[in-house]
Scaffold this active site. Structure first.
Site, PDB file in Angstrom:
ATOM      1  N   HIS A 174       7.487  28.295 -19.751  1.00 61.13           N
ATOM      2  CA  HIS A 174       8.462  28.724 -20.748  1.00 61.13           C
ATOM      3  C   HIS A 174       8.409  27.873 -22.020  1.00 61.13           C
ATOM      4  O   HIS A 174       8.931  28.273 -23.052  1.00 61.13           O
ATOM      5  CB  HIS A 174       9.888  28.718 -20.167  1.00 61.13           C
ATOM      6  CG  HIS A 174      10.484  27.360 -19.967  1.00 61.13           C
ATOM      7  ND1 HIS A 174      10.435  26.683 -18.766  1.00 61.13           N
ATOM      8  CD2 HIS A 174      11.153  26.539 -20.810  1.00 61.13           C
ATOM      9  CE1 HIS A 174      11.058  25.521 -18.879  1.00 61.13           C
ATOM     10  NE2 HIS A 174      11.500  25.409 -20.117  1.00 61.13           N
TER      11      HIS A 174
ATOM     12  N   ASP B 241       6.522  28.900 -13.071  1.00 54.01           N
ATOM     13  CA  ASP B 241       6.821  28.410 -14.417  1.00 54.01           C
ATOM     14  C   ASP B 241       5.917  27.241 -14.796  1.00 54.01           C
ATOM     15  O   ASP B 241       6.352  26.275 -15.415  1.00 54.01           O
ATOM     16  CB  ASP B 241       8.287  28.013 -14.550  1.00 54.01           C
ATOM     17  CG  ASP B 241       8.706  27.788 -16.001  1.00 54.01           C
ATOM     18  OD1 ASP B 241       8.098  28.410 -16.886  1.00 54.01           O
ATOM     19  OD2 ASP B 241       9.614  26.974 -16.247  1.00 54.01           O
TER      20      ASP B 241
ATOM     21  N   SER C 145      11.409  19.623 -20.062  1.00 53.28           N
ATOM     22  CA  SER C 145      10.629  20.619 -19.334  1.00 53.28           C
ATOM     23  C   SER C 145       9.140  20.310 -19.413  1.00 53.28           C
ATOM     24  O   SER C 145       8.584  20.136 -20.501  1.00 53.28           O
ATOM     25  CB  SER C 145      10.893  22.008 -19.900  1.00 53.28           C
ATOM     26  OG  SER C 145      12.223  22.385 -19.681  1.00 53.28           O
TER      27      SER C 145
END
Length: 396
Positions: free
Chosen positions: A136, A166, A239
């Site tokens: 993402h 992801d 992230s």
């Protein structure tokens, strides 16, 4: 009076004689005092010599500083800047402040394109320039820039991505790359100290500390995900960054958090490095990830409170079978309890998901279980898992 003075003089002479004798013994037999103190249990604990380093405490013994672990791990953590063009429209706000709070604004005018930059983190996992990050972070990016620990900037190309986990693999062309040391993810336990290193809110090389809150977390029953839960602070920009143990070894890739909008605090998740390494190897080799699929949905085996069986009974109960799928063709039915796949026992639905995902499509495997209390065996030819709906990231 004379007797008292004589006794005092005798004591003084005795003390002087004792000191003189101790001086002579210390002069000709150095170290004898320490040996005598040792003999009578009066020895002082040995102090390390100035400038010497003491051995690092073993994992689990609680050092007072994790600076050495950070020094080992931080150089392999990079900042990622993904640039993309997004569609936007001008918004006309209401004049009334109350209406603004209730309805926001009204889109007005034609749509237009504007640049958007997404901040994230990544980990160098190969001296060939491969970098692991979250999908993402780089999804739909037109340009990806990577800032290295030493200040160098490299343009990254996307090797491949896997929406289900992801994860994405980038490739940078740079030399002398610091590579993360990968830990044995199976040794990770709840209560172990972990450090999150990344680029939260643009504050590069930020380190936060916490513990492993749990392992084997599954947030979606239809996926084979297997998260590490941690209370180490993870924020926007973390992230794709590193989760390392107290030795500075990579144990996971930070991926999402449950934020305060859900009335949660200290609940973050990372992808175990073993799973991430499997995705990395497949993407590097083929450009994508392929998983096996039985074509059924599962739930925990229901156990009555007065059955005498443990609450966490092994196995998985079939709740639904997809028409025309591998399970349906093999005769597996709803309410069947699956206990074994191939040579492995099935612990629970998540364990079955992980086993089937690890098998190659087209391979045949024997599945054993119970149907209405009667044992059965059947051979299933696995298919390729169809794309699942992408998991929404909870960190925005």
């Amino acid at each position: 009076m004379k007797n008292a003075a004589g006794a005092l003089a005798f004591i003084v002479r005795f003390v002087i004689l004792g000191l003189a004798l101790a001086f002579v013994v210390g002069l000709f037999w150095p170290g004898s005092g320490d040996r005598l103190r040792e003999r009578f249990g009066l020895a002082h604990p040995a102090q390390p010599a100035a400038g010497t380093q003491t051995a690092a405490p073993a994992l689990g013994s609680g050092p007072v500083s994790y600076a050495d672990a950070v020094a080992r791990a931080a150089p392999s953590v990079v900042n990622i800047y993904a640039n993309r063009m997004v569609t936007a429209r001008a918004v006309q706000m209401y004049d009334d402040p109350v209406l603004q709070r209730l309805f926001g604004g009204l889109p007005t005018g034609p749509a237009y394109k504007r640049p958007q930059q997404v901040l994230g983190s990544g980990v160098i996992v190969s001296d060939k320039g491969y970098v692991l990050t979250n999908n993402h972070v780089i999804a739909n990016a037109d340009d990806i820039q990577v800032l290295l620990y030493d200040g160098r900037i490299a343009k990254a190309t996307l090797v491949g991505a896997d929406e289900e986990t992801d994860l994405a693999v980038l490739k940078i062309d740079a030399g002398n790359l610091p590579v993360a040391k990968i830990a044995d993810s199976h040794a990770l336990r709840a209560g172990d100290v972990v450090l999150a290193i990344g680029n939260p809110l643009g504050l590069n090389q930020t380190v936060t500390m916490g513990i492993v809150s749990a392992v084997g977390r599954q947030l979606s029953s239809s996926s084979a995900e297997d998260f590490i839960q941690t209370d180490a602070a993870i924020n926007l920009g973390n992230s794709g960054g590193a989760l390392v143990n107290a030795r500075g070894e990579l144990v996971g890739i930070n991926t999402l958090l449950i934020g305060r909008q859900a009335n949660a605090e200290g609940i973050g998740f990372a992808i175990p490095i073993g799973n991430a390494k499997n995705v990395l190897d497949q993407i590097v080799e083929t450009g994508h990830v392929v998983r096996g699929w039985l074509g059924a949905d599962y739930a925990f085996v229901p156990v009555a409170a007065d059955s005498g069986l443990p609450a966490a009974a092994r196995g998985a109960q079939v709740t639904d079978v997809y028409p025309g799928g591998p399970a349906a063709l093999a005769g597996i039915q709803p309410h069947d309890i699956l206990l074994r796949i191939g040579a492995d026992d099935i612990l629970d639905p998540a364990d079955l998901r992980r086993h089937e995902a690890a098998l190659k499509p087209g391979s045949k495997v024997e599945v054993s279980g119970l149907r209405n209390g009667v044992p059965f065996h059947t051979e299933v030819t696995l298919a390729r898992r169809p794309p699942l709906q992408a998991r929404a990231t909870l960190d925005g």
